[in-house]
Structures are given as structure tokens and as C-alpha cells.
Design an enzyme around this catalytic site. Sequence first.
Site, PDB file in Angstrom:
ATOM      1  N   GLU A 142     -22.312 -12.674  -3.166  1.00 55.93           N
ATOM      2  CA  GLU A 142     -23.541 -13.268  -3.680  1.00 55.93           C
ATOM      3  C   GLU A 142     -24.763 -12.431  -3.331  1.00 55.93           C
ATOM      4  O   GLU A 142     -25.639 -12.229  -4.168  1.00 55.93           O
ATOM      5  CB  GLU A 142     -23.696 -14.691  -3.144  1.00 55.93           C
ATOM      6  CG  GLU A 142     -24.896 -15.428  -3.673  1.00 55.93           C
ATOM      7  CD  GLU A 142     -24.839 -15.685  -5.177  1.00 55.93           C
ATOM      8  OE1 GLU A 142     -25.913 -15.872  -5.774  1.00 55.93           O
ATOM      9  OE2 GLU A 142     -23.740 -15.690  -5.771  1.00 55.93           O
ATOM     10  N   GLY A 147     -25.343   3.656   6.414  1.00 56.67           N
ATOM     11  CA  GLY A 147     -23.969   3.320   6.055  1.00 56.67           C
ATOM     12  C   GLY A 147     -23.671   1.836   6.140  1.00 56.67           C
ATOM     13  O   GLY A 147     -22.519   1.418   6.011  1.00 56.67           O
ATOM     14  N   TYR A 191     -23.109   1.563  -6.047  1.00 54.72           N
ATOM     15  CA  TYR A 191     -21.894   0.872  -6.480  1.00 54.72           C
ATOM     16  C   TYR A 191     -20.945   1.822  -7.207  1.00 54.72           C
ATOM     17  O   TYR A 191     -19.732   1.756  -7.019  1.00 54.72           O
ATOM     18  CB  TYR A 191     -22.234  -0.324  -7.370  1.00 54.72           C
ATOM     19  CG  TYR A 191     -23.048  -1.388  -6.658  1.00 54.72           C
ATOM     20  CD1 TYR A 191     -22.896  -1.640  -5.304  1.00 54.72           C
ATOM     21  CD2 TYR A 191     -23.993  -2.123  -7.348  1.00 54.72           C
ATOM     22  CE1 TYR A 191     -23.646  -2.601  -4.651  1.00 54.72           C
ATOM     23  CE2 TYR A 191     -24.752  -3.099  -6.708  1.00 54.72           C
ATOM     24  CZ  TYR A 191     -24.574  -3.332  -5.356  1.00 54.72           C
ATOM     25  OH  TYR A 191     -25.320  -4.282  -4.725  1.00 54.72           O
TER      26      TYR A 191
END
Length: 162
Positions: free
Chosen positions: A86, A98, A134
Site C-alpha cells: 500500500e 538502499g 521499480y
Amino acid sequence: MSDRPGFFLRDARPRDAETVHRLVVALAEYEKLGHEVKASAQDFYGALAAKRVRGLVAEVDGEPVGLCLWYETFSTFTGRAGVWIEDVFVEPAHRRLGIGRAFFQEVAKRAVAGGHARVEWSVLDWNAPALAFYRGIGAVGQDEWTDQRLSGEALLALAAEG
């Protein structure tokens, strides 16, 4: 739980409700959605205590600087549970340590250990740094799917029908 150079990850607990609230508000403000936050620290306390949501807190020098919250979903196509992330947020001053990768790695480990088929989340289309991150961890956009939401007056109206 996970001690890495420069930071430490640990499970979020109900007593972290104030921290969770603070970091969720910071995320909402970053996303230009601060006006949409209705949740209180008490809401997070209840959700964490009931395990409706699970989470990780990142600490630097004992101070919470990041958050990852998720919950379990179910895929009828795979016949297995999944994980929906979420929220992920790291305070700007602590990015590039990181922490974000460590959050996703820990959730991935837990998903695999739990027999989950996948880990999913959404991202705002303008958030180029997040999208690049991503893609860097191997995530694939689901461009053919769009999130839909039923809430507020529309949710109440539908629930009240016949």
C-alpha cells in the site's frame, strides 16, 4: 531483523502508530495528496494490532525514517494469495541508502516463504524516480489495467440500494 550498513529494518508494531501516521502524512504530502489523509494514529494502531496491515520501519541511528505497509490479497487467476504494498516511503534525507530496495526485498522474501504468487502496488504516473526504481528491481507495469475506486458518497449510495 535486518541490519544493513547505515540502517536497520524491523517489523512495524501497534506502538509505532504515531510514526506510521507521520510517515504516511509525509508520503501523502510528497504525492501532493496530503488533503486526502483521513487516517489517525489510532486507526494505524488498530490496523496493526488486528494484523489487517503489516509493515516494516526503517531506522537510521535509532530514528524511524522509512515505512513499508502491505496486506494480503487473493488472485483467482493463480489460485493463490498475493501481497499488495500500500505504501512505501523513505524520508528524502535518507534516500539512496538502499532502504527502498531492502523494503521490497524483505516483502519479496516473505511472499515467497508464504507461498504468495505475486507482489503488487500502484505508483503515480508522474513519479519518474519511483518508476525508474521499480523497473530497476524487475517490476513490470500493468498498463492494460487501471485501478478503480468506489468510496465516499458513491460507496454509501451503492450500499444503500435495494
